[in-house]
Design a protein around this motif. Structure first.
Motif, short mmCIF file in Angstrom:
data_model
loop_
_atom_site.label_atom_id
_atom_site.label_comp_id
_atom_site.label_asym_id
_atom_site.label_seq_id
_atom_site.Cartn_x
_atom_site.Cartn_y
_atom_site.Cartn_z
N PHE A 1 -1.56 -6.26 -10.58
CA PHE A 1 -2.00 -4.97 -11.12
C PHE A 1 -0.81 -4.23 -11.73
CE2 PHE A 1 -1.86 -0.40 -10.32
CZ PHE A 1 -2.90 0.03 -11.14
N LEU A 2 0.31 -4.17 -10.99
CA LEU A 2 1.48 -3.44 -11.47
C LEU A 2 2.07 -4.14 -12.69
CD1 LEU A 2 3.25 -0.97 -10.87
CD2 LEU A 2 4.72 -2.45 -9.48
N GLN A 3 2.17 -5.46 -12.64
CA GLN A 3 2.75 -6.23 -13.74
C GLN A 3 1.99 -6.00 -15.05
OE1 GLN A 3 1.97 -10.43 -13.65
NE2 GLN A 3 4.05 -10.95 -14.28
N ARG A 4 0.66 -5.88 -14.96
CA ARG A 4 -0.18 -5.76 -16.16
C ARG A 4 -0.38 -4.32 -16.61
NH1 ARG A 4 -4.60 -9.99 -13.64
NH2 ARG A 4 -3.39 -11.90 -14.00
N HIS A 5 0.13 -3.36 -15.84
CA HIS A 5 -0.07 -1.96 -16.20
C HIS A 5 0.66 -1.67 -17.52
CE1 HIS A 5 -0.09 2.43 -15.98
NE2 HIS A 5 -1.03 2.32 -15.07
N LEU B 1 4.68 1.79 -7.00
CA LEU B 1 3.39 1.69 -6.33
C LEU B 1 3.61 1.74 -4.83
CD1 LEU B 1 0.39 1.06 -5.98
CD2 LEU B 1 0.90 -1.36 -6.43
N SER B 2 3.21 2.86 -4.22
CA SER B 2 3.27 3.00 -2.77
C SER B 2 2.08 2.24 -2.18
CB SER B 2 3.21 4.48 -2.39
OG SER B 2 3.33 4.64 -0.99
N LEU B 3 2.37 1.14 -1.49
CA LEU B 3 1.33 0.19 -1.09
C LEU B 3 1.15 0.16 0.43
CD1 LEU B 3 -0.61 -2.05 -2.22
CD2 LEU B 3 1.20 -3.68 -1.64
N PRO B 4 0.06 0.75 0.95
CA PRO B 4 -0.26 0.56 2.37
C PRO B 4 -0.89 -0.82 2.56
CG PRO B 4 -1.95 1.90 1.33
CD PRO B 4 -0.94 1.58 0.25
N TYR B 5 -0.79 -1.36 3.76
CA TYR B 5 -1.41 -2.67 3.99
C TYR B 5 -2.19 -2.73 5.30
CZ TYR B 5 3.26 -3.23 6.11
OH TYR B 5 4.42 -3.04 6.81
N PHE B 6 -2.18 -1.65 6.07
CA PHE B 6 -3.13 -1.52 7.18
C PHE B 6 -3.19 -0.06 7.61
CE2 PHE B 6 0.76 -1.68 9.59
CZ PHE B 6 0.50 -1.08 10.83
N ASP B 7 -4.25 0.26 8.36
CA ASP B 7 -4.47 1.62 8.88
C ASP B 7 -4.53 2.67 7.76
OD1 ASP B 7 -5.04 3.47 10.84
OD2 ASP B 7 -2.94 3.89 11.30
N PHE B 8 -5.29 2.33 6.72
CA PHE B 8 -5.49 3.28 5.62
C PHE B 8 -6.81 2.96 4.95
CE2 PHE B 8 -4.97 4.60 1.14
CZ PHE B 8 -4.72 5.94 1.34
N ASP C 1 6.79 7.85 -22.28
CA ASP C 1 5.92 6.76 -22.71
C ASP C 1 6.22 5.43 -22.02
OD1 ASP C 1 4.62 8.48 -24.45
OD2 ASP C 1 6.02 8.05 -26.10
N GLY C 2 7.45 5.26 -21.53
CA GLY C 2 7.80 3.99 -20.94
C GLY C 2 8.06 2.93 -22.01
N PRO C 3 7.93 1.64 -21.68
CA PRO C 3 7.55 1.15 -20.35
C PRO C 3 8.71 1.24 -19.36
CG PRO C 3 7.98 -0.70 -21.79
CD PRO C 3 8.11 0.52 -22.64
N PHE C 4 8.34 1.23 -18.05
CA PHE C 4 9.31 1.41 -16.98
C PHE C 4 9.35 0.17 -16.09
CE2 PHE C 4 7.07 5.43 -17.87
CZ PHE C 4 8.11 6.18 -18.39
N PRO C 5 10.50 -0.09 -15.44
CA PRO C 5 10.52 -1.17 -14.44
C PRO C 5 9.56 -0.84 -13.30
CG PRO C 5 12.58 0.10 -14.41
CD PRO C 5 11.81 0.57 -15.59
N GLY C 6 8.80 -1.85 -12.86
CA GLY C 6 7.77 -1.64 -11.83
C GLY C 6 8.21 -2.11 -10.47
N VAL C 7 7.97 -1.28 -9.44
CA VAL C 7 8.39 -1.58 -8.07
C VAL C 7 7.25 -1.27 -7.10
CG1 VAL C 7 10.08 -1.09 -6.25
CG2 VAL C 7 10.78 -0.95 -8.64
N ILE C 8 6.97 -2.21 -6.19
CA ILE C 8 6.04 -1.99 -5.09
C ILE C 8 6.86 -1.52 -3.89
CG2 ILE C 8 4.48 -3.13 -3.47
CD1 ILE C 8 3.73 -5.04 -5.77
N ASP C 9 6.37 -0.50 -3.19
CA ASP C 9 7.11 0.16 -2.09
C ASP C 9 6.28 0.09 -0.81
OD1 ASP C 9 8.77 1.79 -0.58
OD2 ASP C 9 7.99 3.65 -1.43
N MET C 10 6.87 -0.48 0.24
CA MET C 10 6.14 -0.66 1.50
C MET C 10 7.01 -0.27 2.70
SD MET C 10 4.27 -4.34 0.86
CE MET C 10 5.84 -5.21 0.83
N TYR C 11 6.36 0.32 3.69
CA TYR C 11 7.04 0.64 4.95
C TYR C 11 6.59 -0.32 6.05
CZ TYR C 11 9.96 4.51 3.55
OH TYR C 11 10.96 5.26 2.99
#
Length: 385
Positions: free
Chosen positions: A188-192, A160-167, A128-138
């Protein structure tokens, strides 16, 4: 000889081997017994995984990474009589077994995102959470890379696996970035409802790490950043946020050297961030209220990440701030991934199509991956709960 063999999604074959001497009962234990040769020496219980490299008949410089996270990577392990060199025909098979390496634990949910302008995949742990939220980018390879996010979710983070170009409908190339896109993702992640809050974290590698510095500097929603092989200045593409623009340091192609084997060394090519002419590119991280974990490989050959970490720390200290921690690894290269990800000293660049030197030595790099993974989780838990 112990051998490991695996294939990626396109069917490219990867293999590794190590030489052992069994005891009087014909047994050996990878956790305590040392390899005497092959692709690594010494005690390395997961050495056969991190030393996987393209088989001799395959195109060199390919990287073995899971493109999807729903199915395991299947690795065939075999034991052969005698000691056979890497790439050589092995002796008779004594035994073999198949090992499955999973990147998602049972119960982890993957949700593909098309939320406003934000694209990517959200991985939620079971429960059920809640869980710590992390954005993940390469980095500058672009696209959607999910396996670190799924592993973080397996460890209890909403990632949250977040692409930012070429997708999908995102920009095709790194020309200009709007920080509002990353702000929308953070909000978005903060309010989830499954995310703990009040703030979220971010983890990035290369260009993604540099964007993580900017997010923590300008976005109050982001309170913790893991920056793996980051530059302390904005690079390549201009970064815009409201009325502000951070121009990007450029690569000077005249400073790229190419070896006889056709491997590109871009270590000296990025403009010097210490040149006063480039001061407008510097990310003003002293404005950040959040915390930074800087992770660098001291043999990074993509760019001078050790120097850039020193510049970042110097800037913070100059402004009376101690909101950082540095993990610096001798012998490690550029891309420090989760544990046992196969080491790739030279990798074919996804966009440029040429082999680029990333640096590092396999055993030291494997240690950096294993050690930093635990420290990264500790840091995120400390600052995100």
């Amino acid at each position: 000889t112990l051998r490991a063999m695996a294939a990626d999604e396109s069917g490219c074959l990867f293999q590794s081997c190590a030489h052992y001497r069994a005891d009087g009962r014909g047994e050996l234990h990878l956790g305590t017994d040392a390899s005497h040769g092959g692709d690594y020496t010494g005690v390395g219980p997961l050495g056969l995984f991190w030393s996987l490299s393209p088989a001799s008949m395959e195109r060199p410089y390919q990287r073995l990474l899971p493109r999807g996270t729903g199915a395991p990577m299947k690795v065939e392990m075999s034991v052969h009589q005698g000691h056979s060199l890497p790439g050589a025909f092995p002796g008779p098979v004594v035994a073999k077994a198949e090992v499955e390496r999973w990147f998602t634990a049972p119960g982890v949910r993957r949700i593909r995102l098309k939320e406003g302008s934000v694209r990517g995949s959200l991985f939620l742990p079971p429960g059920d959470g809640p869980f710590p939220g992390v954005i993940d980018m390469y980095g500058d390879e672009g696209g959607l890379i999910e396996f670190r996010s799924s592993l973080l979710a397996t460890r209890g983070f909403a990632a949250l696996s977040l692409p930012y170009f070429d997708f999908e409908d995102l920009p095709k190339v790194m020309k200009e970035f709007q920080l509002e896109y990353f702000e929308e993702a953070a909000r978005f992640l903060q309010r989830h409802p499954k995310v703990k809050g009040p703030g979220v974290g971010v983890i990035g590698t290369g260009k993604g790490a540099e964007l993580a510095l900017s997010m923590t500097t300008f976005l109050p929603e982001v309170v913790a950043a893991v920056c793996i092989s980051a530059c302390s200045s904005n690079t390549v593409a201009d970064l815009r946020y409201r009325e502000m623009t951070l121009p990007g340091l450029r690569f000077d192609m005249d400073k790229v050297s190419v070896s006889d084997a056709g491997v590109f060394d871009i270590f000296e090519a990025l403009d010097d961030p210490m040149d006063p002419a480039n001061s407008a590119c510097t990310i003003p991280i002293e404005k950040a209220e959040g915390h930074f974990l800087l992770v660098v490989g001291e043999d990074d050959r993509i760019w001078k990440s050790s120097l850039y970490a020193e510049l970042a720390i110097g800037r913070l200290r100059q402004h009376g701030k101690e909101n950082f921690k540095l993990l610096s690894y001798p012998g490690a290269g550029h891309r420090i991934d989760p544990p046992s990800t196969p080491f790739c000293q030279v990798a074919r660049h996804r966009v440029l199509g040429v082999p680029v030197l990333g640096g590092g030595e396999s055993k030291a790099h494997a240690h950096a991956q294993e050690h930093s993974w635990g420290k990264i989780q500790e840091f995120l838990h400390l600052h995100l709960g």
